[in-house]
Design a protein around this motif. Structure first.
Motif, PDB file in Angstrom:
ATOM      1  N   LYS A   5       0.831  -1.209   0.000  1.00  0.00           N
ATOM      2  CA  LYS A   5       0.000   0.000   0.000  1.00  0.00           C
ATOM      3  C   LYS A   5       0.866   1.260   0.000  1.00  0.00           C
ATOM      4  O   LYS A   5       0.574   2.215  -0.709  1.00  0.00           O
ATOM      5  CB  LYS A   5      -0.936   0.007   1.201  1.00  0.00           C
ATOM      6  N   ALA A   9       0.988   4.034  -2.918  1.00  0.00           N
ATOM      7  CA  ALA A   9       0.743   5.452  -2.631  1.00  0.00           C
ATOM      8  C   ALA A   9       1.907   6.312  -3.113  1.00  0.00           C
ATOM      9  O   ALA A   9       1.709   7.381  -3.696  1.00  0.00           O
ATOM     10  CB  ALA A   9       0.510   5.658  -1.141  1.00  0.00           C
ATOM     11  N   HIS A  43      -4.972  19.269   8.051  1.00  0.00           N
ATOM     12  CA  HIS A  43      -5.407  17.926   7.675  1.00  0.00           C
ATOM     13  C   HIS A  43      -5.050  16.969   8.808  1.00  0.00           C
ATOM     14  O   HIS A  43      -4.009  16.319   8.777  1.00  0.00           O
ATOM     15  CB  HIS A  43      -4.745  17.505   6.365  1.00  0.00           C
ATOM     16  N   GLN A  45      -5.795  13.848  11.771  1.00  0.00           N
ATOM     17  CA  GLN A  45      -6.418  12.525  11.861  1.00  0.00           C
ATOM     18  C   GLN A  45      -7.844  12.656  12.389  1.00  0.00           C
ATOM     19  O   GLN A  45      -8.701  11.850  12.058  1.00  0.00           O
ATOM     20  CB  GLN A  45      -5.588  11.595  12.743  1.00  0.00           C
ATOM     21  N   ALA A  48      -9.939  13.044   9.499  1.00  0.00           N
ATOM     22  CA  ALA A  48      -9.758  11.989   8.505  1.00  0.00           C
ATOM     23  C   ALA A  48     -11.053  11.228   8.232  1.00  0.00           C
ATOM     24  O   ALA A  48     -11.880  11.032   9.109  1.00  0.00           O
ATOM     25  CB  ALA A  48      -8.684  11.012   8.967  1.00  0.00           C
ATOM     26  N   ASN A  52      -8.027   8.674   5.780  1.00  0.00           N
ATOM     27  CA  ASN A  52      -7.417   9.640   4.875  1.00  0.00           C
ATOM     28  C   ASN A  52      -7.546  11.044   5.465  1.00  0.00           C
ATOM     29  O   ASN A  52      -8.633  11.607   5.495  1.00  0.00           O
ATOM     30  CB  ASN A  52      -8.096   9.580   3.500  1.00  0.00           C
TER      31      ASN A  52
END
Length: 124
Positions: A5, A9, A43, A45, A48, A52
């Motif tokens: 992953k 990414a 941005h 958590q 999120a 994300n």
């Protein structure tokens, strides 16, 4: 699985020309926010969605730095009492998302002017 992953990414970021470092933001970041230097300040958590953090921040993230709705209304209070105040809307009160008008990675939008012709200018 996690390595796969992360690799995927990183490859996607490289293909899109994005940086994979936490504090390197997009070139179109507004000048007044560039000084922050860390995307994780907005941005979080906490904001999120499905893990994300790079989703649109909620009002709590904005108000943490910019003050309360009352503070914002006071800062943008027009000198002419007949002029509207963009942060004291009788339509929305304190229930409107900051990002309805303010956009960090593109030109902002004066949503009031969808129906009115106020002299507000969007922040570039």
């Amino acid at each position: 699985m996690l390595k796969t992953k992360l690799f995927a990414a990183a490859m996607l970021a490289a293909a899109l020309g994005l940086s994979t470092t936490a504090n390197a933001g997009p070139a179109e970041l507004k000048p007044h926010h560039k000084a922050l230097g860390d995307c994780a300040l907005c941005h979080t958590q906490e904001n999120a969605v499905a893990g994300n953090a790079f989703v649109v921040p909620d009002n709590k993230a904005c108000l943490a730095c910019h003050g309360s709705w009352q503070d914002l209304a006071e800062k943008t209070k027009p000198t002419d009492p007949h002029e509207p105040n963009p942060h004291k809307s009788h339509h929305y009160g304190e229930n409107m998302s900051c990002t309805a008008c303010h956009a960090e990675h593109k030109e902002s939008r004066v949503i009031c002017n969808d129906c009115h012709a106020f002299p507000f200018k969007p922040m570039k």
